[in-house]
Enzyme design. Sequence first.
Site, PDB file in Angstrom:
ATOM      1  N   GLU A 337       0.831  -1.197   0.000  1.00 35.24           N
ATOM      2  CA  GLU A 337       0.000   0.000   0.000  1.00 35.24           C
ATOM      3  C   GLU A 337       0.868   1.249   0.000  1.00 35.24           C
ATOM      4  O   GLU A 337       1.740   1.396   0.875  1.00 35.24           O
ATOM      5  CB  GLU A 337      -0.922   0.027   1.223  1.00 35.24           C
ATOM      6  CG  GLU A 337      -2.065  -0.957   1.159  1.00 35.24           C
ATOM      7  CD  GLU A 337      -3.104  -0.750   2.252  1.00 35.24           C
ATOM      8  OE1 GLU A 337      -4.181  -1.336   2.146  1.00 35.24           O
ATOM      9  OE2 GLU A 337      -2.830   0.008   3.213  1.00 35.24           O
ATOM     10  N   CYS A 338       0.646   2.111  -0.954  1.00 35.46           N
ATOM     11  CA  CYS A 338       1.248   3.437  -1.018  1.00 35.46           C
ATOM     12  C   CYS A 338       2.777   3.368  -0.981  1.00 35.46           C
ATOM     13  O   CYS A 338       3.404   3.126  -2.002  1.00 35.46           O
ATOM     14  CB  CYS A 338       0.696   4.330   0.096  1.00 35.46           C
ATOM     15  SG  CYS A 338       0.942   6.088  -0.184  1.00 35.46           S
TER      16      CYS A 338
END
EC number: 6.3.5.9
Length: 822
Positions: A337-338
């Site tokens: 994530e990210c």
Amino acid sequence: MVATPLPRLVIAAPASGHGKTTVATGLMAALVARGLAVSGHKVGPDYIDPGYHAMATGRPGRNLDPFMVGEQRIVPLLLHGAAAADIAVIEGVMGLFDGRLGTPGESSTAHVAALTASPVVLVVDISHASRTHAATVAGLAAFDPTVHITGVILNKSRSARHAEEVRSALNSIGIAVLGVLPRDAGVDMPSRHLGLVPAAERAESAATLARLAQIIEDHVDLDAVLDIGSRATPLEGAAWAAAAEITAPSQGRPVVAIAGGLAFTFRYAETEELLRAAGCDVVDFDPLTDTVLPQGTTGIYLGGGFPEVHAAELASNTSLIRDLRAAIESGVPTVAECAGLTYLCQTLDETPAVGVVSARAAMTPRLTLGYRTATAPVDSVLAKRGEQVTGHEFHRTLVTPTSGESSTGSDDFAAAWDLASGPDGFASRTLHASYLHVHWAGHPQLAQRFADAVHHRAVSTSCPATRDMLRHHGDSETGSSLLDFAVNVYAGPRPTWLDAALHRAVDDAAAYPDATEARAVLATLHGRPANEVLPTAGASEAFSLVASLRRWRRPAVIHPQFTEPHAALLDAGHTVFTVLCHPEDGFLLHPDAVPEDADLVIVGNPTNPTGVLHPANTIRQLLRPGRVVLVDEAFLDAIPGQPETLAGDRSAGLLVTRSLTKHWSIPGVRAGYLLGDPTLIADAARHQVPWSVSTSAIAAMLSCSDDRACVESRRRATELAQWRTNLTEGLASRGIPVVTGRAPFVLARVGAGVHGSLRNKGIAVRRADTFPGLGDAWVRIAARNAATAEQLFAALDDVLGVSSRAPTTLPLLAPQSVDTLS
């Protein structure tokens, strides 16, 4: 509904920058210094503030965000995070009524305060005005009658006289001032491009917290704060529990490696809790310092953080990068994530990174921030095609594909999510990397799919000892001194005509066996042409033939079921995808749980060991162009009328395997056959070893297919159904949960260790922990006559300390009725 007392309060402000985090964290630290157990919570999706809360309280920082997890989970998550706490302190976000844009304050501090019926304490920076602040507070107090402002803490007072001006004005509107913090308090909370510097990155954080706690103790009336919190009304509802949201797909404890350290500090506490509840061992590793992944890693989670700040140090850890790249490229299930996404790119701010996806990441002047609703465009390790989730983005980096051939950067990946702004990230059947942060407590199905993939990976790459578990068979449970409830062979004498045929087969053994006549007879029995039937040396040979039929790209086995097909696929060199049916709905088959790209699907019907009989139309939904579906009907002839059979179905891509072993009490004679698609039958015949089907097996096939055998088969099926009904009712009357099915055996949850205790009392039942998706609390019990069953019941009464009583409500009944006979 249960009402749970929980002292609590919300720390809010008129706008950002008033000092909410400073005051909320200081309050937590000061209350802990007084010896209280304090639970820290943050409104919104922010990761950084909960890091300070965790440092102040010694407990995980928690987030409360209605958009991310749904309104209905806010109180349960609050109760979960505040379990055994003396008080919960909830830090707000932005201004009191500021929430998701375009909504009437969704996910605002006020929204969460109203959902949790929590009193609100305002923090007001008074450095640039005096009496005007009373007007602001009065407006806030009157704006929404569901939000109750009970006090104010004044921040950044220039002098005692200045503070008194504000206090006097607030007193005039009936709002108490709980404390005044001086402007020169000396507490510095440094920021950078995404807000505050995380607590884990500040070596002086502990000292800062100690100073902050003392400032709050000196300048805030903590007794008044505690009194406000204690007057909060009890909360109705049950605490959130990870174990209620997710199941463990197998009895193993596969390792999920979660990135941590200074570069990866962002993740929700519930993420780890869900993975642990799903039977995973969560192990942290630091990409800055660890040179290899944790031993036994079979899943990887790369959360958010600031890898761009540490890009050079991350790049210098070439040993870990090699290990990480090799693991991901070999198919280890991975979620990023990210920050995790940027770390997997080829470069991060022109510094070499892991290089798993064909893209480069770089810092930009623009902040991307906001809530998102995302749709999965394809099936992946995390999501099902068309599934919609809520999440948020928070980054200043930009990921740019480098392949030039695909919007996602590589022909091997699809987009992870479709957003209103366009496709985001990279997805495959083993990797999901995107900018979107998703709170898995709000979407536990994502955690379940990831955990399923991790457990599947652990089984697929297991050591030989684990493969031996797949080879475990009921006959190994028995012994000469044990009463046998473990082997699913009809417990009665064979017909004399079958024994005579088997004896004649011995006289014919001087010649090589010829299965041509048996093939024709079996074809007639099922109303099919002979080229749609293949006699085999039991179902085991059929499974091996199908496993070697093709180089299957993605074979899927629906578990829990007979493990021989899974083992055969592993032996043939395939990686097997496990699709789990779950006890919560009676182990029902859900066709949409099977990956769309599965080119072979194997399912039992009725399934061994659950006994669940799946509707034929449900199984037909598994059929796809280019896919083969193998249905194991080994026990269907033991059910009166053979309902839901597909033995006569001539659909393309469909195969059915049958066995004579169990129903006719001939486990020593390996007799079975394949039915189905003639092209597949011909391919299987070409892979079959010459003369694999013995003369005695052929004799059994011929004898058990005539009119006399059909009459006896129906009689046995009726008798077995009576035995099963008696067994089911006897177990249920003792409060033992059973799975309602139609097979000549029962799957029962008797409790851990009971299998061994029964064995010590001379009773053999089939252990169930060798079936993926089950554990040692389950056993499979073969149907036996009433007199024999009474011996089992007596042993159970002794082991469990129970006796027969009125049937209780059983939580594991599938939506099928227990067999009854007229």
